[in-house]
Design an enzyme around this catalytic site. Structure first.
Site, PDB file in Angstrom:
ATOM      1  CB  CYS A  15      22.823 -17.910   5.254  1.00 21.33           C
ATOM      2  SG  CYS A  15      23.359 -18.327   7.038  1.00 21.33           S
ATOM      3  CG  ASP A  24      -2.018   0.939   1.030  1.00 22.00           C
ATOM      4  OD1 ASP A  24      -1.857   2.117   0.526  1.00 22.00           O
ATOM      5  OD2 ASP A  24      -2.908   0.906   1.822  1.00 22.00           O
ATOM      6  CB  CYS A  55      19.688  15.622 -18.371  1.00 20.49           C
ATOM      7  SG  CYS A  55      21.171  16.656 -18.470  1.00 20.49           S
ATOM      8  CG  HIS A  56      18.327  11.847 -17.193  1.00 23.77           C
ATOM      9  ND1 HIS A  56      18.845  11.060 -17.960  1.00 23.77           N
ATOM     10  CD2 HIS A  56      19.331  12.290 -16.259  1.00 23.77           C
ATOM     11  CE1 HIS A  56      20.394  10.970 -17.811  1.00 23.77           C
ATOM     12  NE2 HIS A  56      20.504  11.669 -16.784  1.00 23.77           N
ATOM     13  NE  ARG A  60      18.668  -7.635   5.996  1.00 23.31           N
ATOM     14  CZ  ARG A  60      19.467  -8.504   6.588  1.00 23.31           C
ATOM     15  NH1 ARG A  60      20.802  -8.225   6.818  1.00 23.31           N
ATOM     16  NH2 ARG A  60      19.065  -9.188   7.062  1.00 23.31           N
ATOM     17  CB  CYS A 115      24.971  -9.920   5.950  1.00 22.39           C
ATOM     18  SG  CYS A 115      23.338 -10.006   5.266  1.00 22.39           S
ATOM     19  CB  CYS A 165      26.488 -14.914   1.063  1.00 19.40           C
ATOM     20  SG  CYS A 165      27.772 -13.495   1.223  1.00 19.40           S
ATOM     21  CB  CYS A 215      17.417  14.378 -12.427  1.00 17.55           C
ATOM     22  SG  CYS A 215      18.032  14.056 -10.687  1.00 17.55           S
TER      23      CYS A 215
END
Lengths: 107, 251, 156
Positions: free
Chosen positions: B170, B47, B71-72, B208, B212, B167, B68
């Site tokens: 897991c 939502d 240009c874009h 993130r 880890c 990595c 931005c």
């Protein structure tokens, strides 16, 4: 210092229809209980009160405490009677005092 | 003998391509971390009027208009987030979307680079990533990226930290099982940048990844490091074809 | 172990049974009685008036993924007319550092007595939603919520 506030309500409503107003505020809601990186408690910095008025008449108010999650979300109902402006005032720690508006169109 | 061997090699090559190519109908067992979340958290993400990440998207929209749009067009940037990290010819290396935003700012907008994990940079990243929502992850196919992607795969397989976990241990071998009560996701970066409930804020894939690495008691790589870019490159290839859901919510 | 070193008033076997009973309560927490601070917070809201269970529905997950952001709704069965409406809705916890979460002020202009927000929970505990009607009555709904924690957190 202004915070980012998103007010969501339906673009239009029929007279008598109950609509939902959704508020999303960008605010850390620092509780005042949390130890910072230096070990000292980070001082409280929260949104304390939100009031909503429709065409000058108060329709909702909320007292927020530190247990409200960061980036507060608050939704309440509003019976649409006529078109007009919804004004939302926000007060909090560190002199936070802000007013945002949104328009409700009743057809 | 030669013919048979060539045929076998061709068959093996074709199978490898099919296995590598994402979305082979009926064989794709990959799942987004979205599916590992509780229904309430899923509802938060779905939502746009409740997703806290939209606060950053709103900020990003304003910043984009200011710096931005000259240009874009917004439409021209659909799919860009789905393609990054991508090859940057000028620096002869891959760059993440965040790095690309800063390169644009310093080279073309003549504005200062935004700090890693700053609200401004996350806002722009979130706004751009939203433009790729619903599109499949489509990694940049530039051949020069291969050695960097291979480095990323090696890092994914490498053991780190006091706990000496890789990595892969897991997220390849034990995905779907639980770690400290929480389900281990397959770790496909389909939703970045994310609003992580644990952070009570917005963060990039690199943030993130640092979590880890702290989790296995390893010294995390620095933001913007070549190692993280390589890992991102590999992860995106590993998730190629999966649908982007940015900006996502995660626990 | 000689009986003289154990609690004299209680036979060893009965003590074992009592301990077992205590452990089973801890393992399967029932709706524990509120702490003094939590009771005081509710009393501030109700002014000491009696509170009845019912009419209020606190919508909240029984098990939540992360205590930082717990979505909840409070709905009160009310026509929200001038003659019959909800004046205030409040939410309290029992084991947070501070029991108050939110107090909402409503009226007939709302049309429906329903609010939604997201709260923080420091640990598994009971959450209470209270409603005050314009006739002065107080109603409540209490829900036990278990809080899980994500793994691989910032800072280890």
């Amino acid at each position: 210092m202004n915070i980012r506030v998103l007010i969501r309500l339906p673009a239009t409503a029929r007279p008598g229809e109950v609509v939902e107003v959704r508020l999303l505020l960008q605010h850390p809601m620092e509780t005042g209980f949390r130890p910072g990186a230096d070990g000292r408690t980070v001082p409280r910095n929260t949104v304390r009160r939100i009031e909503a008025s429709f065409e000058g008449e108060r329709v909702f108010a909320a007292d927020l405490f530190p247990a409200i999650a960061a980036n507060p979300y608050l939704a309440f109902a509003l019976r649409a009677t006529r078109s007009g402006t919804l004004a939302v005032s926000i007060e909090g720690d560190n002199g936070l005092a802000q007013r945002e508006t949104a328009v409700l169109t009743v057809t | 003998m030669t013919r048979a061997r060539l045929a076998m090699a061709g068959l093996a090559g074709a199978l490898a391509l099919a296995a590598g190519a994402a979305g082979a109908a009926g064989f794709d067992t990959r799942r987004s971390g979205y599916e590992d979340m509780s229904p309430s958290t899923q509802a938060l993400q779905r939502d746009d009027t409740q997703n806290p990440a939209m606060l950053w998207v709103s900020d990003g929209e304003q910043r984009f208009a200011a710096d931005c749009l000259r240009c874009h067009s917004v439409a021209s940037l659909r799919g860009v987030a789905a393609r990054h990290p991508a090859w940057d010819a000028a620096s002869a290396k891959p760059v993440t979307l965040a790095a690309r935003i800063n390169l644009c700012r310093t080279r073309h907008v003549k504005a200062p680079a935004l700090a890693a994990e700053s609200d401004g940079l996350l806002a722009l990243e979130a706004y751009l990533a939203l433009q790729s929502r619903g599109q499949p992850l489509a990694p940049d196919g530039t051949l020069a990226l291969r050695p960097f992607r291979a480095q990323g795969e090696r890092l994914f397989q490498q053991r780190f930290g006091q706990l000496e976990f890789s990595c892969a241990q897991c997220h390849d071998d034990n995905a779907g099982r639980r770690l400290a009560g929480a389900p281990i996701p397959q770790a496909h970066p389909t939703g970045y940048p994310i609003y992580r409930l644990e952070w009570q804020g917005m963060g990039s894939l690199q943030r993130r990844l640092r979590n880890c690495m702290s989790g296995v008691r390893a010294e995390p790589f620095a933001y913007g490091s070549d190692e993280f870019t390589a890992i991102e490159l590999y992860l995106k290839q590993r998730a190629a074809g999966m649908v982007m859901e940015s900006p996502a919510v995660r626990p | 172990m000689s009986a003289s070193t154990a609690t004299p008033a209680v036979q060893p076997r009965r003590r074992a049974l009592l301990l077992a009973g205590a452990c089973s309560v801890l393992l399967r927490p029932a709706l524990a009685a509120p702490t003094a601070e939590a009771q005081a917070a509710v009393a501030r809201f109700t002014g000491g008036q009696p509170v009845r269970d019912g009419r209020v529905v606190l919508g909240i997950d029984a098990v939540v993924e992360n205590g930082n952001t717990v979505p909840l709704t409070v709905t009160v069965d009310s026509p929200m007319t001038a003659a019959d409406h909800v004046q205030r809705i409040a939410v309290f916890t029992e084991l947070n550092p501070q029991p108050d979460v939110l107090v909402c002020h409503l009226g007939p202009a709302n049309g429906r007595a329903q609010i939604a927000t997201r709260m923080r929970m420091a640990q598994s505990q009971t959450v209470t939603a209270l409603a005050q009607l314009n006739d002065g009555s107080f109603w409540r709904h209490r829900v036990e919520v278990v809080v899980a924690l994500a793994a691989c957190l910032e800072g280890g």
